[in-house]
Design an enzyme around this catalytic site. Structure first.
Site, PDB file in Angstrom:
ATOM      1  N   TYR A 168      52.011  13.754 -13.938  1.00  0.00           N
ATOM      2  CA  TYR A 168      51.288  13.429 -15.177  1.00  0.00           C
ATOM      3  C   TYR A 168      51.931  14.144 -16.359  1.00  0.00           C
ATOM      4  CZ  TYR A 168      47.273  13.198 -18.429  1.00  0.00           C
ATOM      5  OH  TYR A 168      46.453  12.995 -19.514  1.00  0.00           O
ATOM      6  N   SER A 204      35.213  12.266 -19.614  1.00  0.00           N
ATOM      7  CA  SER A 204      35.573  10.849 -19.414  1.00  0.00           C
ATOM      8  C   SER A 204      35.563  10.599 -17.911  1.00  0.00           C
ATOM      9  CB  SER A 204      36.970  10.585 -19.984  1.00  0.00           C
ATOM     10  OG  SER A 204      37.953  11.109 -19.107  1.00  0.00           O
TER      11      SER A 204
HETATM   12  N1  LIG Z   1      39.955  13.149 -20.495  1.00  0.00           N
HETATM   13  C1  LIG Z   1      40.877  14.078 -20.687  1.00  0.00           C
HETATM   14  O1  LIG Z   1      40.655  15.221 -20.338  1.00  0.00           O
HETATM   15  C2  LIG Z   1      42.179  13.715 -21.345  1.00  0.00           C
HETATM   16  C3  LIG Z   1      42.931  14.750 -21.899  1.00  0.00           C
HETATM   17  C4  LIG Z   1      44.148  14.440 -22.514  1.00  0.00           C
HETATM   18  C5  LIG Z   1      44.582  13.139 -22.545  1.00  0.00           C
HETATM   19  N2  LIG Z   1      43.851  12.149 -22.006  1.00  0.00           N
HETATM   20  C6  LIG Z   1      44.360  10.778 -22.045  1.00  0.00           C
HETATM   21  O2  LIG Z   1      43.383   9.928 -22.591  1.00  0.00           O
HETATM   22  C7  LIG Z   1      43.630   8.596 -22.153  1.00  0.00           C
HETATM   23  C8  LIG Z   1      42.317   7.964 -21.727  1.00  0.00           C
HETATM   24  O3  LIG Z   1      41.813   8.615 -20.569  1.00  0.00           O
HETATM   25  P1  LIG Z   1      40.282   8.952 -20.318  1.00  0.00           P
HETATM   26  O4  LIG Z   1      40.171  10.413 -20.252  1.00  0.00           O
HETATM   27  O5  LIG Z   1      39.411   8.219 -21.236  1.00  0.00           O
HETATM   28  O6  LIG Z   1      40.128   8.419 -18.800  1.00  0.00           O
HETATM   29  P2  LIG Z   1      39.327   7.192 -18.183  1.00  0.00           P
HETATM   30  O7  LIG Z   1      37.884   7.294 -18.514  1.00  0.00           O
HETATM   31  O8  LIG Z   1      39.729   7.182 -16.746  1.00  0.00           O
HETATM   32  O9  LIG Z   1      39.923   5.903 -18.921  1.00  0.00           O
HETATM   33  C9  LIG Z   1      41.197   5.409 -18.615  1.00  0.00           C
HETATM   34  C10 LIG Z   1      41.367   4.015 -19.206  1.00  0.00           C
HETATM   35  O10 LIG Z   1      42.686   3.546 -18.891  1.00  0.00           O
HETATM   36  C11 LIG Z   1      42.605   2.241 -18.369  1.00  0.00           C
HETATM   37  N3  LIG Z   1      43.672   1.951 -17.411  1.00  0.00           N
HETATM   38  C12 LIG Z   1      43.940   2.577 -16.248  1.00  0.00           C
HETATM   39  N4  LIG Z   1      44.941   1.976 -15.607  1.00  0.00           N
HETATM   40  C13 LIG Z   1      45.322   0.918 -16.365  1.00  0.00           C
HETATM   41  C14 LIG Z   1      46.278  -0.120 -16.233  1.00  0.00           C
HETATM   42  N5  LIG Z   1      47.076  -0.220 -15.145  1.00  0.00           N
HETATM   43  N6  LIG Z   1      46.397  -1.032 -17.221  1.00  0.00           N
HETATM   44  C15 LIG Z   1      45.601  -0.969 -18.302  1.00  0.00           C
HETATM   45  N7  LIG Z   1      44.672  -0.028 -18.488  1.00  0.00           N
HETATM   46  C16 LIG Z   1      44.535   0.900 -17.529  1.00  0.00           C
HETATM   47  C17 LIG Z   1      41.232   2.180 -17.694  1.00  0.00           C
HETATM   48  O11 LIG Z   1      40.757   0.840 -17.647  1.00  0.00           O
HETATM   49  P3  LIG Z   1      40.804  -0.135 -16.358  1.00  0.00           P
HETATM   50  O12 LIG Z   1      40.582   0.703 -15.158  1.00  0.00           O
HETATM   51  O13 LIG Z   1      39.696  -1.116 -16.639  1.00  0.00           O
HETATM   52  O14 LIG Z   1      42.149  -0.780 -16.414  1.00  0.00           O
HETATM   53  C18 LIG Z   1      40.386   3.004 -18.644  1.00  0.00           C
HETATM   54  O15 LIG Z   1      39.897   2.203 -19.690  1.00  0.00           O
HETATM   55  C19 LIG Z   1      44.679   8.708 -21.043  1.00  0.00           C
HETATM   56  O16 LIG Z   1      45.954   8.356 -21.546  1.00  0.00           O
HETATM   57  C20 LIG Z   1      44.667  10.178 -20.692  1.00  0.00           C
HETATM   58  O17 LIG Z   1      45.904  10.612 -20.191  1.00  0.00           O
HETATM   59  C21 LIG Z   1      42.646  12.416 -21.396  1.00  0.00           C
END
Ligand SMILES: NC(=O)c1ccc[n+]([C@@H]2O[C@H](COP(=O)([O-])OP(=O)(O)OC[C@H]3O[C@@H](n4cnc5c(N)ncnc54)[C@H](OP(=O)(O)O)[C@@H]3O)[C@@H](O)[C@H]2O)c1
Ligand SMILES: *[C@@H]1O[C@H](CO)[C@@H](O)[C@H](O)[C@H]1NC(C)=O
Length: 300
Positions: A168, A204
């Site tokens: 990651y 999330s």
């Molecule tokens: N939460 C944290 O702590 C955190 C910290 C830093 C950065 N981030 C970043 O924030 C972003 C969003 O993550 P989140 O925390 O909100 O997690 P999340 O709740 O798991 O959401 C992830 C999203 O990505 C989509 N996704 C996954 N695989 C996909 C694919 N193959 N094609 C298209 N869409 C896809 C999922 O939708 P579907 O499953 O419906 O496709 C979902 O809407 C990510 O890039 C993550 O790396 C998160």
């Protein structure tokens, strides 16, 4: 970067067409709600169409947008041959894309020595190649208009290392290097901006959806996530960054924010702190407890 709340987003964002990937859950879902309230027409993408329908319905309930202002565009970031037609369908509907938010992605919880290389491939296909593929199609359009913002949900893990997330971290570092190199390539267009948002831990579904040792293995150790930054605060700070064209925004509570500063200004101390945090995370991970939570709640 220390950011204050400001109101610039209310001037800059209303009426801007924003395409959000990963809009079916977590940060992307909350971002869709806050953008809808501001009055930005939205294209919502992710794989799960039914979840996008749910998000669209709530967007319409909480905003003054109408049905045609929110377009659902089912999209698998790893299926790159579909990205051009998806871009065309957004353009056909709205006539323009002002802002692309590259938010869809998945994290990882596993030690390198125990993890299949297939997992590393899958992470790069999704987080890195999927993101730059969609960016390429949308940037073509933005270059024609000489205008637009490419916003990418990176992470503090695009800045520092972190045990249990080697793949990651690599994918987020790749994005960081990619966009920091793309920025000077588009510098001749002063109204095109490249914005990297780097959140620390945020509430999330990310822990439920992490990659593990094998591509098809799901994560069984999901602890209480309530100590993490609330999703709405992360999104609010992200909108401020977007509206102000901030190149790199660190959106995190401590200790990760402190590690970011140390990483940048005093790397020897950063290693001392990261090794301490890391040791606890690995120990708890190996004993079957959620790694992050047990760091924060190690006394309980
Ligand atoms: N939460 C944290 O702590 C955190 C910290 C830093 C950065 N981030 C970043 O924030 C972003 C969003 O993550 P989140 O925390 O909100 O997690 P999340 O709740 O798991 O959401 C992830 C999203 O990505 C989509 N996704 C996954 N695989 C996909 C694919 N193959 N094609 C298209 N869409 C896809 C999922 O939708 P579907 O499953 O419906 O496709 C979902 O809407 C990510 O890039 C993550 O790396 C998160
Ligand atoms: C990619 O998308 C195309 C068009 O929707 C579809 O026919 C194909 O099966 C998809 N490929 C994968 C691997 O999902």
């Amino acid at each position: 970067i220390i950011m204050q709340y400001n109101s610039r987003q209310k001037k800059v964002l209303p009426g801007k067409v924003v395409w959000v990937t990963g809009a079916s859950s977590g940060i992307g879902e909350e971002l869709s709600y806050q953008l809808a309230k501001i009055g930005s027409p939205l294209a919502l993408s992710a794989r799960r169409e039914n979840e996008l329908e749910r998000v669209k319905k709530k967007c319409l309930e909480i905003s003054s947008l109408s049905d045609k202002d929110i377009l659902i565009v089912p999209l698998d970031l790893t299926n790159r041959s579909t990205h051009e037609s998806a871009t065309q369908s957004v353009l056909k509907h709205f006539g323009k894309i002002d802002i692309l938010v590259n938010n869809g992605g998945r994290s990882q919880r596993s030690l390198f020595v125990d993890t299949s290389i297939d997992v590393y491939n899958a992470i790069m296909e999704l987080n890195y190649l999927g993101t730059i593929s969609l960016t390429k199609h949308v940037l073509d359009h933005m270059i024609q208009r000489k205008k637009g913002k490419i916003v990418t949900m990176n992470s503090v893990m695009g800045i520092m290392g972190a045990p249990l997330a080697t793949g990651y971290c690599a994918s987020k570092h790749a994005l960081q290097g990619f966009f920091n190199s793309l920025r000077p390539e588009v510098a001749e267009y002063p109204e095109i901006s490249i914005i990297n948002l780097c959140p620390g831990p945020v509430q999330s579904q990310i822990i439920q959806n992490v990659f593990t040792e094998e591509v098809s293995k799901v994560n069984a150790n999901i602890g209480d996530q309530s100590h993490k930054m609330p999703t709405d605060r992360c999104v609010r700070l992200g909108l401020v960054s977007m509206a102000n064209d901030i190149k790199e925004a660190w959106i995190s509570d401590n200790p990760y924010l402190a590690v970011c500063y140390l990483w940048q200004y005093a790397p020897t101390w950063a290693w001392w702190l990261l090794n301490r945090i890391g040791k606890t995370r690995i120990k708890n991970f190996k004993s079957g407890v959620d790694a992050d939570v047990s760091y924060y709640k190690k006394s309980s």
